[in-house]
Write a protein that holds these residues in place. Structure first.
Motif, PDB file in Angstrom:
ATOM      1  N   VAL A  60     -16.727 -52.259 -75.687  1.00 29.13           N
ATOM      2  CA  VAL A  60     -17.537 -52.819 -74.601  1.00 29.13           C
ATOM      3  C   VAL A  60     -18.813 -51.997 -74.486  1.00 29.13           C
ATOM      4  O   VAL A  60     -18.755 -50.780 -74.308  1.00 29.13           O
ATOM      5  CB  VAL A  60     -16.769 -52.798 -73.254  1.00 29.13           C
ATOM      6  CG1 VAL A  60     -17.658 -53.277 -72.113  1.00 29.13           C
ATOM      7  CG2 VAL A  60     -15.519 -53.649 -73.348  1.00 29.13           C
ATOM      8  N   LEU A  68     -21.122 -52.172 -66.108  1.00 29.37           N
ATOM      9  CA  LEU A  68     -20.965 -53.350 -66.952  1.00 29.37           C
ATOM     10  C   LEU A  68     -22.192 -54.240 -66.776  1.00 29.37           C
ATOM     11  O   LEU A  68     -22.375 -54.833 -65.722  1.00 29.37           O
ATOM     12  CB  LEU A  68     -19.723 -54.148 -66.544  1.00 29.37           C
ATOM     13  CG  LEU A  68     -18.373 -53.660 -67.018  1.00 29.37           C
ATOM     14  CD1 LEU A  68     -17.271 -54.523 -66.441  1.00 29.37           C
ATOM     15  CD2 LEU A  68     -18.296 -53.657 -68.530  1.00 29.37           C
ATOM     16  N   LYS A  73     -20.164 -57.919 -70.039  1.00 24.64           N
ATOM     17  CA  LYS A  73     -19.347 -58.973 -69.431  1.00 24.64           C
ATOM     18  C   LYS A  73     -19.117 -60.116 -70.414  1.00 24.64           C
ATOM     19  O   LYS A  73     -18.026 -60.695 -70.464  1.00 24.64           O
ATOM     20  CB  LYS A  73     -20.008 -59.486 -68.148  1.00 24.64           C
ATOM     21  CG  LYS A  73     -19.943 -58.474 -67.022  1.00 24.64           C
ATOM     22  CD  LYS A  73     -20.688 -58.956 -65.798  1.00 24.64           C
ATOM     23  CE  LYS A  73     -20.696 -57.852 -64.742  1.00 24.64           C
ATOM     24  NZ  LYS A  73     -21.585 -58.156 -63.629  1.00 24.64           N
ATOM     25  N   GLN A  76     -16.454 -59.003 -72.883  1.00 28.11           N
ATOM     26  CA  GLN A  76     -15.121 -59.060 -72.279  1.00 28.11           C
ATOM     27  C   GLN A  76     -14.618 -60.500 -72.199  1.00 28.11           C
ATOM     28  O   GLN A  76     -13.452 -60.767 -72.449  1.00 28.11           O
ATOM     29  CB  GLN A  76     -15.135 -58.425 -70.887  1.00 28.11           C
ATOM     30  CG  GLN A  76     -15.200 -56.918 -70.940  1.00 28.11           C
ATOM     31  CD  GLN A  76     -15.132 -56.294 -69.565  1.00 28.11           C
ATOM     32  OE1 GLN A  76     -15.640 -56.829 -68.588  1.00 28.11           O
ATOM     33  NE2 GLN A  76     -14.502 -55.136 -69.485  1.00 28.11           N
ATOM     34  N   HIS A  80     -11.256 -61.685 -74.073  1.00 27.20           N
ATOM     35  CA  HIS A  80     -10.102 -62.263 -73.368  1.00 27.20           C
ATOM     36  C   HIS A  80      -9.746 -63.640 -73.948  1.00 27.20           C
ATOM     37  O   HIS A  80      -8.568 -63.965 -74.095  1.00 27.20           O
ATOM     38  CB  HIS A  80     -10.383 -62.373 -71.864  1.00 27.20           C
ATOM     39  CG  HIS A  80     -10.275 -61.059 -71.147  1.00 27.20           C
ATOM     40  ND1 HIS A  80      -9.110 -60.318 -71.096  1.00 27.20           N
ATOM     41  CD2 HIS A  80     -11.192 -60.337 -70.460  1.00 27.20           C
ATOM     42  CE1 HIS A  80      -9.312 -59.212 -70.411  1.00 27.20           C
ATOM     43  NE2 HIS A  80     -10.564 -59.197 -70.014  1.00 27.20           N
ATOM     44  N   PHE A  92      -9.822 -52.281 -74.116  1.00 26.56           N
ATOM     45  CA  PHE A  92     -11.254 -52.065 -74.278  1.00 26.56           C
ATOM     46  C   PHE A  92     -11.572 -50.594 -74.451  1.00 26.56           C
ATOM     47  O   PHE A  92     -10.915 -49.734 -73.876  1.00 26.56           O
ATOM     48  CB  PHE A  92     -12.006 -52.632 -73.064  1.00 26.56           C
ATOM     49  CG  PHE A  92     -11.879 -54.127 -72.947  1.00 26.56           C
ATOM     50  CD1 PHE A  92     -12.652 -54.961 -73.737  1.00 26.56           C
ATOM     51  CD2 PHE A  92     -10.977 -54.698 -72.070  1.00 26.56           C
ATOM     52  CE1 PHE A  92     -12.530 -56.344 -73.644  1.00 26.56           C
ATOM     53  CE2 PHE A  92     -10.842 -56.078 -71.963  1.00 26.56           C
ATOM     54  CZ  PHE A  92     -11.627 -56.898 -72.759  1.00 26.56           C
TER      55      PHE A  92
END
Length: 141
Positions: A60, A68, A73, A76, A80, A92
């Motif tokens: 990340v 973040l 984002k 992520q 996911h 992560f």
């Protein structure tokens, strides 16, 4: 030891790394072009089966102040989605400097980083996975 895939997710490419059977050493496997999510999922599914992968480890890109940002984002969100589709857990890793470290490795090999972007992505994925492996090993002591 757990079999893991390390992913360096970018807008154009995804660097992919795997670890040896001992879980000690991570190495770059491939770089996937992000033409379509279906194509990426198919290739990852193949690697998951071939390598009996049990977990995805995703870098990340936190901002330098540890927050973040938009890109983190997005990474992520994609991670996911990949984890759900592949039926795997995801962890992560802070990858703030992994691409920079990968570029430095390329320069040390007397290669041009601008001509070897796919190689940088693979090396960054290996750095991400290696960080995760090292952290797990230290936590187990």
């Amino acid at each position: 030891m757990v079999s893991a895939l390390g992913l360096d997710i970018g807008r154009k490419r995804i660097g992919v790394a795997g670890c040896d059977r001992t879980g000690l050493v991570a190495s770059g496997l491939t770089t996937l072009e992000c033409r379509s999510l279906e194509e990426v999922i198919a290739r990852l599914r193949q690697l998951v089966q071939e390598r009996s992968v049990e977990i995805l480890v995703v870098g990340v890109p936190y901002s330098m102040d540890g927050k973040l940002g938009f890109q983190a984002k997005q990474v992520q969100k994609v991670a996911h989605r990949l984890a759900r589709t592949l039926h795997l857990p995801v962890e992560f890793v802070d990858e703030r400097l992994s691409s920079f470290q990968a570029e430095q490795l390329i320069l040390a090999e007397r290669r041009s980083p601008s001509r070897h972007k796919a190689l940088i992505d693979r090396k960054a994925a290996a750095i991400i996975l290696q960080q995760w492996l090292d952290h797990r090993r230290m936590a187990a002591k």
